[in-house]
Design a protein around this motif. Structure first.
Motif, short mmCIF file in Angstrom:
data_model
loop_
_atom_site.label_atom_id
_atom_site.label_comp_id
_atom_site.label_asym_id
_atom_site.label_seq_id
_atom_site.Cartn_x
_atom_site.Cartn_y
_atom_site.Cartn_z
N LEU A 168 -51.94 -27.67 -29.74
CA LEU A 168 -50.78 -28.28 -30.40
C LEU A 168 -50.00 -27.25 -31.22
N GLY A 169 -50.74 -26.36 -31.90
CA GLY A 169 -50.08 -25.32 -32.67
C GLY A 169 -49.27 -24.39 -31.79
N PHE A 170 -49.81 -24.08 -30.60
CA PHE A 170 -49.10 -23.19 -29.68
C PHE A 170 -47.82 -23.85 -29.16
N THR A 171 -47.94 -25.08 -28.66
CA THR A 171 -46.75 -25.74 -28.11
C THR A 171 -45.71 -25.99 -29.19
N GLY A 172 -46.16 -26.39 -30.38
CA GLY A 172 -45.21 -26.60 -31.46
C GLY A 172 -44.54 -25.30 -31.88
N GLY A 173 -45.31 -24.22 -31.91
CA GLY A 173 -44.74 -22.93 -32.27
C GLY A 173 -43.71 -22.44 -31.28
N VAL A 174 -43.97 -22.65 -30.00
CA VAL A 174 -43.02 -22.22 -28.97
C VAL A 174 -41.74 -23.04 -29.07
N VAL A 175 -41.86 -24.33 -29.29
CA VAL A 175 -40.68 -25.19 -29.45
C VAL A 175 -39.88 -24.73 -30.67
N GLY A 176 -40.58 -24.45 -31.77
CA GLY A 176 -39.89 -23.96 -32.95
C GLY A 176 -39.18 -22.65 -32.71
N LEU A 177 -39.84 -21.77 -31.98
CA LEU A 177 -39.26 -20.47 -31.68
C LEU A 177 -37.97 -20.61 -30.89
N LEU A 178 -38.00 -21.43 -29.85
CA LEU A 178 -36.82 -21.60 -29.00
C LEU A 178 -35.69 -22.33 -29.72
N SER A 179 -36.05 -23.19 -30.66
CA SER A 179 -35.02 -23.95 -31.38
C SER A 179 -34.49 -23.19 -32.59
N GLY A 180 -35.01 -22.00 -32.83
CA GLY A 180 -34.55 -21.21 -33.97
C GLY A 180 -35.19 -21.60 -35.29
N ALA A 181 -36.17 -22.51 -35.24
CA ALA A 181 -36.86 -22.94 -36.46
C ALA A 181 -38.12 -22.10 -36.65
N SER A 182 -38.82 -22.38 -37.74
CA SER A 182 -40.05 -21.64 -38.03
C SER A 182 -41.15 -22.05 -37.07
N PRO A 183 -41.69 -21.12 -36.27
CA PRO A 183 -42.80 -21.48 -35.37
C PRO A 183 -44.01 -22.01 -36.12
N LEU A 184 -44.30 -21.44 -37.30
CA LEU A 184 -45.46 -21.88 -38.08
C LEU A 184 -45.29 -23.33 -38.53
N LYS A 185 -44.12 -23.65 -39.06
CA LYS A 185 -43.89 -25.02 -39.53
C LYS A 185 -43.95 -26.02 -38.38
N ARG A 186 -43.33 -25.66 -37.25
CA ARG A 186 -43.33 -26.57 -36.10
C ARG A 186 -44.75 -26.72 -35.55
N GLY A 187 -45.50 -25.63 -35.53
CA GLY A 187 -46.87 -25.71 -35.06
C GLY A 187 -47.73 -26.58 -35.95
N LEU A 188 -47.59 -26.41 -37.27
CA LEU A 188 -48.36 -27.22 -38.21
C LEU A 188 -47.96 -28.69 -38.11
N ARG A 189 -46.68 -28.93 -37.87
CA ARG A 189 -46.24 -30.32 -37.73
C ARG A 189 -46.87 -30.98 -36.52
N GLN A 190 -46.92 -30.24 -35.40
CA GLN A 190 -47.54 -30.79 -34.20
C GLN A 190 -49.02 -31.07 -34.43
N ILE A 191 -49.68 -30.15 -35.11
CA ILE A 191 -51.12 -30.34 -35.40
C ILE A 191 -51.32 -31.58 -36.28
N ALA A 192 -50.49 -31.73 -37.30
CA ALA A 192 -50.62 -32.88 -38.20
C ALA A 192 -50.42 -34.19 -37.46
N ILE A 193 -49.43 -34.22 -36.56
CA ILE A 193 -49.18 -35.45 -35.80
C ILE A 193 -50.36 -35.78 -34.90
N GLY A 194 -50.83 -34.77 -34.16
CA GLY A 194 -51.94 -34.99 -33.24
C GLY A 194 -53.22 -35.40 -33.94
N LEU A 195 -53.58 -34.69 -35.00
CA LEU A 195 -54.81 -35.01 -35.72
C LEU A 195 -54.67 -36.32 -36.49
N GLY A 196 -53.44 -36.63 -36.90
CA GLY A 196 -53.23 -37.91 -37.57
C GLY A 196 -53.51 -39.08 -36.63
N ALA A 197 -53.03 -38.96 -35.38
CA ALA A 197 -53.30 -40.01 -34.40
C ALA A 197 -54.80 -40.11 -34.12
#
Length: 381
Positions: free
Chosen positions: A336-365
């Protein structure tokens, strides 16, 4: 004064030229800036070598601007500019990628680097340099737009398909595991979840693409105006009505009808020209761009199955109990961290923040279903 001389003159004007005897802190900071400018110039030059036409010319111009910035820091450093500072490991990695591959990912990283420039707050940088860095971010953003657009469709399907598999299956096996089921039952449930989800995704994508193609086909003009024009009564307006229904003005529709009847050889009045959708080859290209329904279904199946496989890998290799749960969550978090980071990278956002967000969503579920599994187990007991 030519443009290069003007740029050098602007760069030479500083808000604060620094003290004659710079402090050790200033020297370290200036050498870091110099190293960054050296690396950025190399990156843009490498990208220019792998580009063509207008893009290559723009990248070379940006590289030249970075070289001007280098000179500013060399002038401030004086003898402290030698030996030449070495760029960071991440910068050298980016140089390698730009030189040997060149891609939208490199441009995205370069865009983020330009956006983090400290020159606007640093009194030792010039106003022109700070402005350059802000403009460079927009230049790189514009150059990476076409690459992002090309990736967006397939990449979106891949990321969201894999993420769906990751989140849905880890949530499923966490819930089953918390209910007190055996490792064999957890594995069986995970495999069933993988197959059910992947087949559902494939079926949905098949129906979606097939329906969209059918809608396009139903809306696309036919060749009837070409096939039956010579049989129509010129004194009636049926042919003109077709063209007006396609969006032509009354005058343009009459003009095109006369062409079809052979009374005009071409669009003599450019203001009346109109591209007839029935004669537009882009319709075929747009239809083909959708891809085939079978191909889309197969891709969705594979993307989902790939993501859904990761949570059950520990159980496939014999893990059980708490160890299986922990390993599954670790693997899913990494993915989840990898896919979120790549999405963040391509969108010009912080890869770390996007990766952590994906992890939080997945682990929350997973946490929600785990809690429900514990509740179910308690109720049964």
């Amino acid at each position: 004064m030519d443009r290069n001389e003007l740029s050098a003159s602007v760069t030479a004007s500083s808000r604060h030229v620094g003290s004659p005897d710079p402090t050790s802190q200033q020297i370290r900071r200036w050498r870091r800036y110099l190293a960054e400018e050296i690396s950025e110039a190399r990156i843009y030059s490498a990208l220019a070598e792998r580009s063509t036409g207008r893009d290559a010319e723009i990248l070379r111009e940006v590289a030249q601007a970075e070289e001007r910035h280098q000179q500013h820091w060399r002038n401030l450093l004086g003898a402290h500019a030698t030996p030449e500072p070495t760029p960071s490991v991440s910068a050298r990695t980016l140089e390698f990628l730009a030189k040997h591959f060149g891609s939208v990912f490199v441009l995205a990283l370069a865009q983020r680097a330009e956006g983090r420039s400290p020159y606007a707050e640093d009194p030792d940088a010039t106003d022109a340099m700070a402005a350059d860095e802000a403009i460079h971010e927009e230049i790189i953003r514009a150059l990476s737009t076409s690459g992002r657009e090309k990736l967006s469709g397939n990449f979106r399907a891949a990321v969201f398909g894999a993420n769906d598999g990751l989140v849905s299956n880890v949530a499923l096996i966490m819930g089953i595991g918390a209910s007190g089921a055996s490792s064999q039952m957890i594995l069986l449930s995970g495999i069933a979840g993988l197959l059910a989800g992947a087949l559902s995704m494939a079926a949905g994508e098949f129906v979606s693409v097939r329906s969209q193609r059918e809608l396009l086909d139903a809306s696309s003009p036919t060749q009837v105006t070409l096939d039956v024009a010579h049989q129509l009564d010129i004194d009636q307006n049926e042919l003109e009505l077709i063209y007006k229904a396609r969006g032509m003005s009354e005058e343009a529709a009459h003009h095109r009808a006369l062409e079809r009847f052979g009374h005009l050889d071409c669009d003599c009045d450019p203001s009346l020209s109109f591209k007839d959708p029935a004669e537009d080859p882009d319709d075929e290209r747009n239809n083909a761009a959708l891809g085939t329904d079978i191909g889309a279904a197969a891709a969705s199946f594979c993307f989902f199955a790939t993501g859904a496989l990761i949570p059950i890998l520990p159980y496939i290799f014999g893990a059980s109990g708490l160890l299986g749960v922990v390993l599954s969550l670790v693997l899913v978090s990494i993915a989840l961290g990898f896919t979120g980071g790549v999405v963040g990278l391509l969108s010009g956002a912080s890869p770390l923040k996007r990766g952590l967000r994906q992890i939080a969503i997945g682990l929350g579920a997973a946490l929600v279903t785990y809690a429900l599994g514990l509740l179910f187990n308690t109720t049964i007991g």
